[in-house]
Scaffold this active site. Sequence first.
Site, PDB file in Angstrom:
ATOM      1  N   ARG A  49       0.842  -1.202   0.000  1.00 37.51           N
ATOM      2  CA  ARG A  49       0.000   0.000   0.000  1.00 37.51           C
ATOM      3  C   ARG A  49       0.886   1.264   0.000  1.00 37.51           C
ATOM      4  O   ARG A  49       0.628   2.235  -0.695  1.00 37.51           O
ATOM      5  CB  ARG A  49      -0.911  -0.012   1.230  1.00 37.51           C
ATOM      6  N   LYS A 205      -5.850  16.152  24.111  1.00 35.96           N
ATOM      7  CA  LYS A 205      -5.603  17.437  23.452  1.00 35.96           C
ATOM      8  C   LYS A 205      -5.668  18.592  24.461  1.00 35.96           C
ATOM      9  O   LYS A 205      -4.856  19.518  24.420  1.00 35.96           O
ATOM     10  CB  LYS A 205      -6.620  17.632  22.323  1.00 35.96           C
TER      11      LYS A 205
END
Length: 441
Positions: A49, A205
């Site tokens: 890939r 975050k």
Amino acid sequence: MKPIQVGLLGIGTVGSGTFEVLLRNQEEIKRRAGRGIEIAMVADLDTERARQVVGNHAQVVSDAKAVIANPDIDIVIELIGGYGIAKQLVMAAIEAGKHVVTANKALLAVHGTEIFAAAHRRGVMICFEAAVAGGIPIIKALREGLTANRIEWIAGIINGTTNFILSEMRDKGLPFAEVLQQAQSLGYAEADPTFDIEGVDAAHKATIMSAIAYGIPVQFDKAYIEGISKLQAQDIRYAEQLGYRIKLLGIAKRVNAKGSREGIELRVHPCLVPNKRLIANVEGAMNAVMIQADAVGTTLYYGKGAGSEPTASAVIADLVDVTRLMTADPLNRVPHLAFQPDSMSDLPILSMDEVRTSYYLRLVVADETGVLAKIAGILAQADISIDAVLQRPGSESKQETDLIILTHACLELHMNEAMASIQALSSVLAPIVRIRKEELS
Ligand code: HSE
């Protein structure tokens, strides 16, 4: 000058986007960086890939260590994710003297202290714009654009999956489980969406932003985390009737009010936000971060928090930063956490008991004389002032009713005590629903 040679670890969605944008905009990026930037080597377990993405532009290997060992590689991009192998590779890249660009919020929120210390010792940069709010340049804004300010608070919609779910629940009146399935089939939510829906991703975050905003170490273990999986469509509806929307917010807030311990609130939970605020109108999978700072006032940053090219935009901004700064004296670069490593603050992360906020409460009560008076009495005794009350027929029978109470700000400790007393009343027929509320003004 020879282009900077970059090694990419993991070429999934963000890696492919990074490769493609870098190639597509190479001339413009070179004019900005002062030098070409080239992904010369890619490591991915799926080499086939990887080759399909990079063609003959880069060497493809299955062993990430081969990239780190290559002396021609100056910058390593880590896009593997997680705390396991990704941590080993980031530490190895630092030890090998490579600059690192990563989108791995989990790694930095949990192991950031160790990683930044190692990078500081070795004189290399760790860049992580893509780790928070994807394509929104929020790290740059906090660390550089707002550097004159004392940051008062940050409140962000920093998880697109949950914002999509909340938007659909509100728009279509659907239950959480049904919308989650829809989010999964649209590819927003992971097959295992736990980190998104339970607020863990947002807490990673928020932890990173708290460190940069206040010059404190990353302390994910001290963040309060509550997700949206227990949120009910009727509360979204009632909130709407009261002029609010429910959003999953990541909050980092400096507290130094009289009578409170000085410190930082670090919390992720569903939150009522007045529907007139711009952030309340951030819909679908979009992200937005609102920052209140003493000199500039309120600023708002909006954009795509995930996705191939939006996240690639942040990764490449970091590559350009490293390219511009790699020859500078490490002591003259922008510090990783905005504050100089020897000037970090030891302000504590406050416990939830110490948090002051206002609340939405929904109680299912027996529709009989004196219930509201008893509840109001308990709240008054706990020094909690009521802001608004709404009574609506209950869903189960005519003998019960939904009672919705909005309060003014109070200590969470006092609210917990009051809720325990209210819950013990025989006329309160179901577990009380409590959702925090932020005016964001
Ligand atoms: N899973 C995240 C989100 C994207 O839904 O926002 C990457 O942080």
